[in-house]
Design a protein around this motif. Structure first.
Motif, PDB file in Angstrom:
ATOM      1  N   UNK A  62      73.401 105.887  -9.641  1.00  0.00           N
ATOM      2  CA  UNK A  62      72.067 106.074 -10.188  1.00  0.00           C
ATOM      3  C   UNK A  62      71.061 105.072  -9.659  1.00  0.00           C
ATOM      4  N   UNK A  63      70.051 104.792 -10.486  1.00  0.00           N
ATOM      5  CA  UNK A  63      68.973 103.897 -10.073  1.00  0.00           C
ATOM      6  C   UNK A  63      69.474 102.496  -9.745  1.00  0.00           C
ATOM      7  N   UNK A  64      70.483 102.033 -10.471  1.00  0.00           N
ATOM      8  CA  UNK A  64      70.986 100.679 -10.248  1.00  0.00           C
ATOM      9  C   UNK A  64      71.465 100.495  -8.812  1.00  0.00           C
ATOM     10  N   UNK A  65      72.118 101.485  -8.248  1.00  0.00           N
ATOM     11  CA  UNK A  65      72.666 101.365  -6.888  1.00  0.00           C
ATOM     12  C   UNK A  65      71.585 101.042  -5.867  1.00  0.00           C
ATOM     13  N   UNK A  66      70.371 101.525  -6.087  1.00  0.00           N
ATOM     14  CA  UNK A  66      69.300 101.328  -5.118  1.00  0.00           C
ATOM     15  C   UNK A  66      68.424 100.127  -5.385  1.00  0.00           C
ATOM     16  N   UNK A  67      68.725  99.351  -6.429  1.00  0.00           N
ATOM     17  CA  UNK A  67      67.900  98.186  -6.746  1.00  0.00           C
ATOM     18  C   UNK A  67      68.386  96.944  -6.016  1.00  0.00           C
ATOM     19  N   UNK A  68      67.440  96.156  -5.556  1.00  0.00           N
ATOM     20  CA  UNK A  68      67.753  94.931  -4.816  1.00  0.00           C
ATOM     21  C   UNK A  68      68.254  93.845  -5.763  1.00  0.00           C
ATOM     22  N   UNK A  69      69.277  93.118  -5.340  1.00  0.00           N
ATOM     23  CA  UNK A  69      69.820  92.026  -6.160  1.00  0.00           C
ATOM     24  C   UNK A  69      68.892  90.812  -6.056  1.00  0.00           C
ATOM     25  N   UNK A  70      68.395  90.363  -7.187  1.00  0.00           N
ATOM     26  CA  UNK A  70      67.410  89.286  -7.226  1.00  0.00           C
ATOM     27  C   UNK A  70      68.002  88.018  -7.842  1.00  0.00           C
ATOM     28  N   UNK A  71      67.388  86.863  -7.553  1.00  0.00           N
ATOM     29  CA  UNK A  71      67.918  85.587  -8.062  1.00  0.00           C
ATOM     30  C   UNK A  71      68.098  85.523  -9.573  1.00  0.00           C
ATOM     31  N   UNK A  72      67.160  86.059 -10.332  1.00  0.00           N
ATOM     32  CA  UNK A  72      67.281  85.980 -11.779  1.00  0.00           C
ATOM     33  C   UNK A  72      68.364  86.918 -12.320  1.00  0.00           C
ATOM     34  N   UNK A  73      68.705  87.967 -11.553  1.00  0.00           N
ATOM     35  CA  UNK A  73      69.845  88.817 -11.923  1.00  0.00           C
ATOM     36  C   UNK A  73      71.120  87.978 -11.889  1.00  0.00           C
ATOM     37  N   UNK A  74      71.268  87.228 -10.787  1.00  0.00           N
ATOM     38  CA  UNK A  74      72.457  86.387 -10.628  1.00  0.00           C
ATOM     39  C   UNK A  74      72.518  85.323 -11.714  1.00  0.00           C
ATOM     40  N   UNK A  75      71.362  84.765 -12.070  1.00  0.00           N
ATOM     41  CA  UNK A  75      71.327  83.738 -13.111  1.00  0.00           C
ATOM     42  C   UNK A  75      71.774  84.314 -14.453  1.00  0.00           C
ATOM     43  N   UNK A  76      71.344  85.539 -14.759  1.00  0.00           N
ATOM     44  CA  UNK A  76      71.762  86.179 -16.000  1.00  0.00           C
ATOM     45  C   UNK A  76      73.273  86.366 -16.047  1.00  0.00           C
ATOM     46  N   UNK A  77      73.848  86.843 -14.937  1.00  0.00           N
ATOM     47  CA  UNK A  77      75.288  87.074 -14.910  1.00  0.00           C
ATOM     48  C   UNK A  77      76.062  85.758 -14.958  1.00  0.00           C
ATOM     49  N   UNK A  78      75.550  84.731 -14.296  1.00  0.00           N
ATOM     50  CA  UNK A  78      76.196  83.420 -14.362  1.00  0.00           C
ATOM     51  C   UNK A  78      76.243  82.921 -15.800  1.00  0.00           C
ATOM     52  N   UNK A 102      64.391  97.024   4.871  1.00  0.00           N
ATOM     53  CA  UNK A 102      63.631  95.892   4.350  1.00  0.00           C
ATOM     54  C   UNK A 102      63.773  95.710   2.854  1.00  0.00           C
ATOM     55  N   UNK A 103      64.694  96.448   2.210  1.00  0.00           N
ATOM     56  CA  UNK A 103      64.932  96.275   0.778  1.00  0.00           C
ATOM     57  C   UNK A 103      66.029  95.261   0.502  1.00  0.00           C
ATOM     58  N   UNK A 104      66.671  94.747   1.521  1.00  0.00           N
ATOM     59  CA  UNK A 104      67.702  93.744   1.341  1.00  0.00           C
ATOM     60  C   UNK A 104      69.010  94.312   0.807  1.00  0.00           C
ATOM     61  N   UNK A 105      69.864  93.408   0.299  1.00  0.00           N
ATOM     62  CA  UNK A 105      71.159  93.804  -0.243  1.00  0.00           C
ATOM     63  C   UNK A 105      70.966  94.389  -1.630  1.00  0.00           C
ATOM     64  N   UNK A 106      71.429  95.601  -1.820  1.00  0.00           N
ATOM     65  CA  UNK A 106      71.255  96.298  -3.101  1.00  0.00           C
ATOM     66  C   UNK A 106      72.589  96.349  -3.849  1.00  0.00           C
ATOM     67  N   UNK A 107      72.510  96.692  -5.129  1.00  0.00           N
ATOM     68  CA  UNK A 107      73.721  96.741  -5.953  1.00  0.00           C
ATOM     69  C   UNK A 107      74.744  97.719  -5.395  1.00  0.00           C
ATOM     70  N   UNK A 108      74.282  98.840  -4.874  1.00  0.00           N
ATOM     71  CA  UNK A 108      75.201  99.821  -4.314  1.00  0.00           C
ATOM     72  C   UNK A 108      75.904  99.347  -3.067  1.00  0.00           C
ATOM     73  N   UNK A 109      75.410  98.263  -2.429  1.00  0.00           N
ATOM     74  CA  UNK A 109      76.054  97.720  -1.239  1.00  0.00           C
ATOM     75  C   UNK A 109      77.301  96.905  -1.568  1.00  0.00           C
ATOM     76  N   UNK A 110      77.364  96.347  -2.782  1.00  0.00           N
ATOM     77  CA  UNK A 110      78.465  95.435  -3.107  1.00  0.00           C
ATOM     78  C   UNK A 110      79.265  95.816  -4.347  1.00  0.00           C
ATOM     79  N   UNK A 111      78.739  96.767  -5.148  1.00  0.00           N
ATOM     80  CA  UNK A 111      79.453  97.190  -6.344  1.00  0.00           C
ATOM     81  C   UNK A 111      79.545  98.709  -6.397  1.00  0.00           C
ATOM     82  N   UNK A 112      80.543  99.197  -7.123  1.00  0.00           N
ATOM     83  CA  UNK A 112      80.724 100.638  -7.305  1.00  0.00           C
ATOM     84  C   UNK A 112      79.860 101.093  -8.483  1.00  0.00           C
ATOM     85  N   UNK A 113      78.561 101.258  -8.214  1.00  0.00           N
ATOM     86  CA  UNK A 113      77.619 101.665  -9.249  1.00  0.00           C
ATOM     87  C   UNK A 113      76.873 102.906  -8.789  1.00  0.00           C
TER      88      UNK A 113
END
Length: 253
Positions: free
Chosen positions: A25-41, A12-23
């Protein structure tokens, strides 16, 4: 793991950074959120002029949309790492083009190679050497602690540059191997030797050098992936930088 299409969430945590990127630590387990994508865009647009198809921002947008649709995150939500440590897009100029590396919370997640426009042509015959490609890796993945896979790739690069199969005592490969062994025994990343520490002046540390070609890149890539559990290259790392240099050199023939 290299970037790709988001997997179906396994909890129930959704798609996390570790699911799609080679990262890690803590980042790997964090859920990718809309404002994260906006920052990278926004970061991609500032450096590249637009969001790249299939690039990190596009992957993050797809993942965050999936997470929002399943109710895991809200539209205005951001994850801790990008919100507190930011996202970065860096540009490294090399002869004939540039290498773009994208980071979240200091970890590289994407690597783009672009050639110059005709009006920016480099003089004919100018090519990137193996030493220069290693130095580029030291810039793009500067804060990455050296691991066995990095040292193996550096060792392969040095062998291709010098034409010698033996590791040169005191050379860049010998230093990388020693650093990787020491790092493996360490516990804190801040105390470990980083790629920048070894590769900042790689050209000077090698007894000879040569322009990077496809065979060189293949050897270096092979060495790196054989020494990684996930069998992938690190974004912005040694193999990725040598491969990018080989592509640039090929286009200048």
């Amino acid at each position: 793991m290299s970037q790709g299409q988001p997997r179906r969430p396994t909890n129930d945590q959704g798609v996390k950074y570790g699911d799609v990127f080679d990262v890690k630590g803590d980042l790997a387990g964090q859920t990718i959120a809309p404002q994260d994508a906006a920052l990278m865009q926004s970061a991609e647009t500032m450096v590249l002029g637009q969001t790249q198809r299939g690039g990190p921002a596009a992957v993050m947008q797809s993942a965050s949309r999936q997470n929002e649709l399943t109710g895991v995150v809200g539209h205005d939500q951001a994850s801790y790492a990008p919100a507190h440590h930011g996202v970065t897009v860096t540009e490294t100029i090399v002869p004939g083009g540039r290498i773009i590396t994208e980071f979240i919370s200091g970890q590289p997640i994407g690597h783009i190679m672009e050639t110059d426009a005709p009006r920016q042509r480099v003089p004919e015959g100018t090519k990137i050497t193996i030493g220069e490609a290693l130095e580029t890796a030291g810039l793009t993945a500067r804060d990455k602690p050296i691991e066995r896979s990095d040292a193996a790739a550096i060792q392969a690069a040095e062998a291709r540059a010098t034409g010698m199969n033996a590791t040169v005592p005191g050379g860049v490969a010998a230093q990388a191997l020693a650093a990787a062994d020491a790092n493996a025994r360490g516990t804190r990343d801040e105390d470990k030797t980083k790629l920048r520490d070894i590769l900042a002046d790689a050209t000077r540390k090698m007894s000879s050098d040569k322009a990077v070609d496809r065979d060189d890149a293949a050897r270096v890539v092979g060495a790196e992936i054989r020494n990684k559990l996930d069998m992938t290259t690190s974004p912005g790392g040694v193999a990725a930088s040598v491969a990018a240099a080989a592509r640039l050199n090929q286009e200048r023939q």
